[in-house]
Design a protein around this motif. Structure first.
Motif, PDB file in Angstrom:
ATOM      1  N   ARG A  98      12.543   2.861  18.402  1.00 56.03           N
ATOM      2  CA  ARG A  98      13.401   2.415  17.444  1.00 56.03           C
ATOM      3  C   ARG A  98      14.044   3.331  16.845  1.00 56.03           C
ATOM      4  N   TYR A  99      13.514   4.549  16.302  1.00 58.30           N
ATOM      5  CA  TYR A  99      14.249   5.699  15.775  1.00 58.30           C
ATOM      6  C   TYR A  99      15.505   6.124  16.713  1.00 58.30           C
ATOM      7  N   ALA A 100      15.260   6.196  17.979  1.00 56.57           N
ATOM      8  CA  ALA A 100      16.001   6.514  19.069  1.00 56.57           C
ATOM      9  C   ALA A 100      17.239   5.554  18.936  1.00 56.57           C
ATOM     10  N   SER A 101      16.926   4.466  19.124  1.00 58.95           N
ATOM     11  CA  SER A 101      17.957   3.325  19.145  1.00 58.95           C
ATOM     12  C   SER A 101      18.806   3.508  17.906  1.00 58.95           C
ATOM     13  N   LEU A 102      18.361   3.583  16.577  1.00 62.30           N
ATOM     14  CA  LEU A 102      18.880   3.708  15.340  1.00 62.30           C
ATOM     15  C   LEU A 102      19.883   4.894  15.447  1.00 62.30           C
ATOM     16  N   LYS A 103      19.334   5.998  16.369  1.00 63.22           N
ATOM     17  CA  LYS A 103      20.389   7.171  16.462  1.00 63.22           C
ATOM     18  C   LYS A 103      21.569   6.970  17.385  1.00 63.22           C
ATOM     19  N   GLY A 104      21.329   5.931  18.219  1.00 63.26           N
ATOM     20  CA  GLY A 104      22.329   5.675  19.224  1.00 63.26           C
ATOM     21  C   GLY A 104      22.172   6.266  20.421  1.00 63.26           C
ATOM     22  N   VAL A 105      20.713   6.594  20.733  1.00 63.66           N
ATOM     23  CA  VAL A 105      20.518   7.040  22.162  1.00 63.66           C
ATOM     24  C   VAL A 105      20.078   5.901  22.955  1.00 63.66           C
ATOM     25  N   ASP A 106      20.661   6.310  24.193  1.00 68.37           N
ATOM     26  CA  ASP A 106      20.336   5.147  25.168  1.00 68.37           C
ATOM     27  C   ASP A 106      19.046   5.056  25.665  1.00 68.37           C
ATOM     28  N   ASP A 111       0.861  -1.335  -0.136  1.00 64.24           N
ATOM     29  CA  ASP A 111      -0.165   0.023  -0.106  1.00 64.24           C
ATOM     30  C   ASP A 111       0.763   1.003   0.136  1.00 64.24           C
ATOM     31  N   VAL A 112       2.095   1.247  -0.502  1.00 62.16           N
ATOM     32  CA  VAL A 112       3.148   2.315  -0.358  1.00 62.16           C
ATOM     33  C   VAL A 112       3.472   2.554  -1.862  1.00 62.16           C
ATOM     34  N   GLN A 113       2.915   3.047  -2.904  1.00 58.12           N
ATOM     35  CA  GLN A 113       3.407   3.126  -4.209  1.00 58.12           C
ATOM     36  C   GLN A 113       4.268   4.129  -4.310  1.00 58.12           C
ATOM     37  N   PRO A 114       5.286   4.029  -5.405  1.00 59.64           N
ATOM     38  CA  PRO A 114       6.218   4.974  -5.841  1.00 59.64           C
ATOM     39  C   PRO A 114       5.636   6.484  -6.310  1.00 59.64           C
ATOM     40  N   GLY A 115       6.159   7.331  -5.934  1.00 61.76           N
ATOM     41  CA  GLY A 115       5.104   8.689  -6.074  1.00 61.76           C
ATOM     42  C   GLY A 115       4.616   9.363  -5.075  1.00 61.76           C
ATOM     43  N   ALA A 116       4.109   8.366  -4.171  1.00 61.97           N
ATOM     44  CA  ALA A 116       3.326   8.860  -3.007  1.00 61.97           C
ATOM     45  C   ALA A 116       4.143  10.072  -2.156  1.00 61.97           C
ATOM     46  N   TRP A 117       3.743  10.957  -1.715  1.00 63.06           N
ATOM     47  CA  TRP A 117       4.405  12.124  -0.843  1.00 63.06           C
ATOM     48  C   TRP A 117       5.287  11.295   0.208  1.00 63.06           C
ATOM     49  N   TYR A 118       4.800  10.186   0.717  1.00 61.01           N
ATOM     50  CA  TYR A 118       5.620   9.750   1.873  1.00 61.01           C
ATOM     51  C   TYR A 118       6.342   8.326   1.352  1.00 61.01           C
ATOM     52  N   TYR A 119       6.524   8.172   0.185  1.00 59.99           N
ATOM     53  CA  TYR A 119       7.229   6.843  -0.126  1.00 59.99           C
ATOM     54  C   TYR A 119       8.502   6.985   0.174  1.00 59.99           C
ATOM     55  N   ASP A 120       9.295   7.764   0.282  1.00 60.54           N
ATOM     56  CA  ASP A 120      10.792   7.769   0.451  1.00 60.54           C
ATOM     57  C   ASP A 120      10.812   7.867   2.058  1.00 60.54           C
ATOM     58  N   ALA A 121      10.027   8.317   2.718  1.00 58.75           N
ATOM     59  CA  ALA A 121      10.243   8.366   4.138  1.00 58.75           C
ATOM     60  C   ALA A 121       9.797   7.001   4.615  1.00 58.75           C
ATOM     61  N   VAL A 122       8.986   6.228   4.140  1.00 58.91           N
ATOM     62  CA  VAL A 122       8.309   5.020   4.520  1.00 58.91           C
ATOM     63  C   VAL A 122       9.423   3.869   4.237  1.00 58.91           C
ATOM     64  N   GLN A 123      10.076   4.192   2.916  1.00 65.36           N
ATOM     65  CA  GLN A 123      10.998   3.056   2.467  1.00 65.36           C
ATOM     66  C   GLN A 123      12.094   3.366   3.322  1.00 65.36           C
ATOM     67  N   TRP A 124      12.514   4.479   3.852  1.00 61.40           N
ATOM     68  CA  TRP A 124      14.033   4.603   4.831  1.00 61.40           C
ATOM     69  C   TRP A 124      13.571   4.158   5.963  1.00 61.40           C
ATOM     70  N   ALA A 125      12.428   4.413   6.478  1.00 61.71           N
ATOM     71  CA  ALA A 125      12.054   3.862   7.846  1.00 61.71           C
ATOM     72  C   ALA A 125      12.120   2.328   7.997  1.00 61.71           C
ATOM     73  N   ALA A 126      11.673   1.658   6.840  1.00 59.86           N
ATOM     74  CA  ALA A 126      11.681   0.101   6.763  1.00 59.86           C
ATOM     75  C   ALA A 126      12.881  -0.326   6.463  1.00 59.86           C
ATOM     76  N   ASP A 127      13.854   0.480   5.735  1.00 60.45           N
ATOM     77  CA  ASP A 127      15.218  -0.001   5.646  1.00 60.45           C
ATOM     78  C   ASP A 127      15.679  -0.004   6.849  1.00 60.45           C
ATOM     79  N   CYS A 128      15.948   0.837   7.701  1.00 59.13           N
ATOM     80  CA  CYS A 128      16.483   1.064   8.811  1.00 59.13           C
ATOM     81  C   CYS A 128      15.727   0.340  10.047  1.00 59.13           C
ATOM     82  N   GLY A 129      14.579  -0.513   9.922  1.00 57.85           N
ATOM     83  CA  GLY A 129      13.964  -1.241  10.939  1.00 57.85           C
ATOM     84  C   GLY A 129      13.189  -0.150  11.803  1.00 57.85           C
ATOM     85  N   VAL A 130      13.080   0.917  11.738  1.00 54.58           N
ATOM     86  CA  VAL A 130      11.849   1.825  12.415  1.00 54.58           C
ATOM     87  C   VAL A 130      10.424   1.522  12.307  1.00 54.58           C
TER      88      VAL A 130
END
Length: 174
Positions: free
Chosen positions: A98-106, A50-69
């Motif tokens: 998950r984002y905080a962990s990705l960024k190295g936050v305790d 349900d996340v299609q190329p060209g959607a305004w959030y596509y890059d953000a969702v793909q990035w977050a999925a790639d990072c495990g967020v």
């Protein structure tokens, strides 16, 4: 809200409106985190049906999925992200954790959630994240009368997310 606006974390719902009481969608949250990370590139193509190329959030969702967020959810049609669905307070905190962990936050701190009368409504996957967010004083609960609730299953508003992200940026990341 002012902090998030001044630091270009949020876009308004129009040129002149922030929409503090508007429910935050799952796509909106990931777009905010993507912006706060400098809009890094994502690799490949999303596995969310349900996340299609060209959607305004596509890059953000793909990035977050790639990072495990973000992980998405299995449906009868395949893996979905549900970008337009309102994000619950526990989903928002789990993603931020998950984002905080990705960024190295305790993220080791934990609070006892039993002080909140609705703590048992927290899903198992979100318990540690919510416990961390309360210990880190990112989440303070919602007040109804004289009682303070976690409201883990409730939808998060843009104002609530702005307040939590402001506390995160100013008190955790500094």
């Amino acid at each position: 809200v002012e902090f998030c606006y001044e630091n270009a974390l949020f876009s308004g719902v129009s040129e002149t409106r922030f929409g503090p009481d508007v429910q935050m969608s799952r796509a909106m949250l990931v777009a905010v985190l993507h912006r706060s990370s400098g809009k890094p590139s994502a690799s490949g193509q999303t596995s969310f049906l349900d996340v299609q190329p060209g959607a305004w959030y596509y890059d953000a969702v793909q990035w977050a999925a790639d990072c495990g967020v973000v992980y998405g959810e299995n449906t009868s049609q395949g893996l979905a992200y549900a970008p337009d669905r309102s994000i619950t307070r526990e989903q928002m905190v789990a993603i931020l954790f998950r984002y905080a962990s990705l960024k190295g936050v305790d993220t080791a701190a934990r609070a006892d959630l039993t002080a909140f009368p609705d703590a048992e409504k927290t899903s198992a996957y979100a318990h540690d994240a919510l416990s961390w967010a309360v210990a880190a004083e990112l989440v303070k609960g919602t007040k109804e009368g004289s009682t303070i609730y976690l409201d883990p299953q409730g939808s998060a508003t843009r104002a609530q997310v702005a307040a939590i992200l402001s506390r995160y940026a100013q008190n955790i990341v500094k």
